[in-house]
Design a protein around this motif. Structure first.
Motif, short mmCIF file in Angstrom:
data_model
loop_
_atom_site.label_atom_id
_atom_site.label_comp_id
_atom_site.label_asym_id
_atom_site.label_seq_id
_atom_site.Cartn_x
_atom_site.Cartn_y
_atom_site.Cartn_z
N SER A 8 -2.10 4.30 -4.43
CA SER A 8 -2.66 3.15 -3.96
C SER A 8 -3.76 2.57 -5.01
CB SER A 8 -3.64 3.49 -2.80
OG SER A 8 -2.94 4.34 -1.54
N ASN A 67 0.90 -1.25 0.00
CA ASN A 67 -0.01 -0.01 0.02
C ASN A 67 0.88 1.31 0.05
OD1 ASN A 67 0.85 0.16 2.62
ND2 ASN A 67 -0.83 -0.95 3.51
N GLY A 87 -0.38 -1.12 -3.52
CA GLY A 87 0.22 0.12 -3.84
C GLY A 87 1.43 0.03 -4.70
N HIS A 89 -6.49 -3.84 -3.54
CA HIS A 89 -5.75 -3.10 -2.61
C HIS A 89 -4.55 -3.64 -2.94
CE1 HIS A 89 -9.85 -2.85 -0.94
NE2 HIS A 89 -9.39 -1.96 -0.15
#
Ligand SMILES: Cc1ncc(COP(=O)(O)O)c(C=O)c1O
Length: 427
Positions: free
Chosen positions: A232, A104, A242, A240
């Motif tokens: 992100s 992330n 990054g 989800h």
């Protein structure tokens, strides 16, 4: 005008614009959740069908470790390489090797800050801001143990950071300026190219938090002339995860953790261990989705090219400007205190993310009422507690945030307005 399948007249999108109906049809979660309205996109956006398909395809067809000599493993290597190139095009990097994939944004800020903490000498000052998400503040403040000193670049009362104010904060002792491209609470866009000029003139580097700006406009690390930038996935219609972009030379100079046998070279020196390959496949698909919007607009440029992305993100920015104007009008009509840029002439300096409060109703009551009306908005400090303090708001209550992206519509804003009008009348 054209006719839809149900015989109604529909406005053709203007040249250089996309059809919102068609965009929405590509996001299955929007129809599934109907009549729920997704107005909490700053905390995470929905994903188009092609992102699901890419993640599923990876898991079904090549869910193996990279680096093997057999075809499926080679396919994973090739998929990651293609994703790096796609993300490189998205940010206008010089090379795909400047893109690192990982968990992330916060963990990337931490990785870079831990490395920079080891390089502090005479240059031990770091500039942080009171407008940023805490991920791009606390990570740097943690370097105090390494001898870092801090200078605060403060937001002005107009709700944004001004590069002229940075001038007085940098010197031959400045190692780095850490700032956001756009506030995740107020939606204000910072002139990061001007900030980079000031940082570089003092011999310092600049680290940009691009998480909030990501879904809203053209990212251009060359034009901005920055040194590091994080995004992100879940804010830009991907799963989800990054990614970090860093200038090749800057990344090479970072002392990062890696096992002995891992080359001291980007991107592998920034990517300790295995990252989530299926999400990387989804990230590539999300950016391809964005690039494909230009086909909707009648562009004949090859889909997926940088010019495509620029055209798509420009169209998104233009469309979102209308959403911002509409929302601002409603908030002002309801007597809300709008934090950040609220001058219609300056609407171009913000994205459709608004923090506000109503005069006599707490933020939690507003979001509860919205929730009962099937509208998802958020209340609280938005992970920007220093900004809340600065605005004179308690961090427990904070403000209400409504955050839109390009799949949201003026009709949805009208439903939000009905609830808000009722609340402001009753309150
Ligand atoms: C502006 C901004 N920076 C950083 C972050 C942290 O991102 P992540 O959850 O990917 O660590 C967020 C998350 O909301 C954000 O909005």
């Amino acid at each position: 005008m054209s006719r839809t399948h149900d015989g109604q007249h529909r406005q053709r999108p203007a040249r250089g614009a996309f059809s919102v109906e068609s965009v929405r049809s590509r996001f299955p979660a929007l129809a599934r959740a109907d009549p729920f309205i997704f107005f909490d996109n700053a905390a995470g956006a929905q994903v188009p069908q092609q992102v699901f398909d890419a993640v599923n395809r990876h898991l079904l067809e090549c869910n193996v470790q990279r680096g093997g000599r057999y075809p499926k493993s080679r396919e994973v290597d090739a998929g990651i390489a293609r994703a790096r190139q796609t993300v490189a095009d998205f940010v206008n990097a010089w090379s795909p090797n400047e893109i690192a994939f990982g968990m992330n944004a916060t963990s990337f800020v931490r990785i870079v800050s831990l490395a920079i903490g080891q390089t502090l000498g005479e240059r031990n000052e770091i500039v942080v801001t009171d407008m940023d998400h805490e991920a791009n503040v606390a990570t740097w403040l943690a370097l105090e143990r390494e001898g870092a000193k801090f200078r605060w670049w403060k937001m002005r009362d107009d709700g944004t950071l001004h590069a002229e104010d940075l001038d007085a904060l940098v010197s031959s002792r400045t190692r780095l300026v850490a700032c956001t491209v756009t506030s995740n609470a107020l939606g204000s866009i910072v002139d990061v190219a001007a900030a980079a000029k000031v940082a570089h003139a003092a011999g310092a580097e600049i680290f940009l938090d691009c998480v909030h700006f990501g879904p809203h406009g053209v990212i251009d690390v060359r034009e901005w002339n920055c040194d590091y930038l994080v995004c992100s996935g879940y804010k830009i219609f991907a799963p989800h995860m990054g990614f970090l972009w860093g200038r090749d030379e800057a990344l090479r100079n970072l002392p990062t953790f890696r096992e002995e046998f891992i080359p001291d070279e980007p991107p592998v020196k920034i990517e300790a261990g295995t990252f989530v390959y299926e999400n990387v496949a989804g990230m590539r698909a999300a950016i391809e989705y964005l690039a494909s919007l230009t086909a909707e607009m009648g562009s004949r440029a090859p889909v997926g090219s940088r010019p495509n992305l620029v055209q798509s993100m420009t169209a998104i920015r233009d469309y979102e400007e209308k959403l911002s104007l509409e929302l601002l009008g409603i908030l002002q009509e309801c007597g809300a205190t709008v934090y950040g840029i609220r001058n219609k002439e300056r609407i171009r300096e913000r994205v459709p993310t608004f923090c506000f409060n109503l005069p006599s109703i707490g933020p939690a009551q507003v979001t509860e009422a919205m929730s009962r009306a099937e509208i998802g908005v958020r209340d609280g400090h938005m992970y920007s507690p220093r900004l809340m303090n600065r605005l004179g708001l308690g961090i427990e209550s904070g403000a209400v945030r409504v955050s839109l992206v390009h799949y949201n519509t003026v009709q949805e804003i009208a439903r939000f307005a009905e609830v808000l009008r009722e609340l402001s009348r009753d309150g």
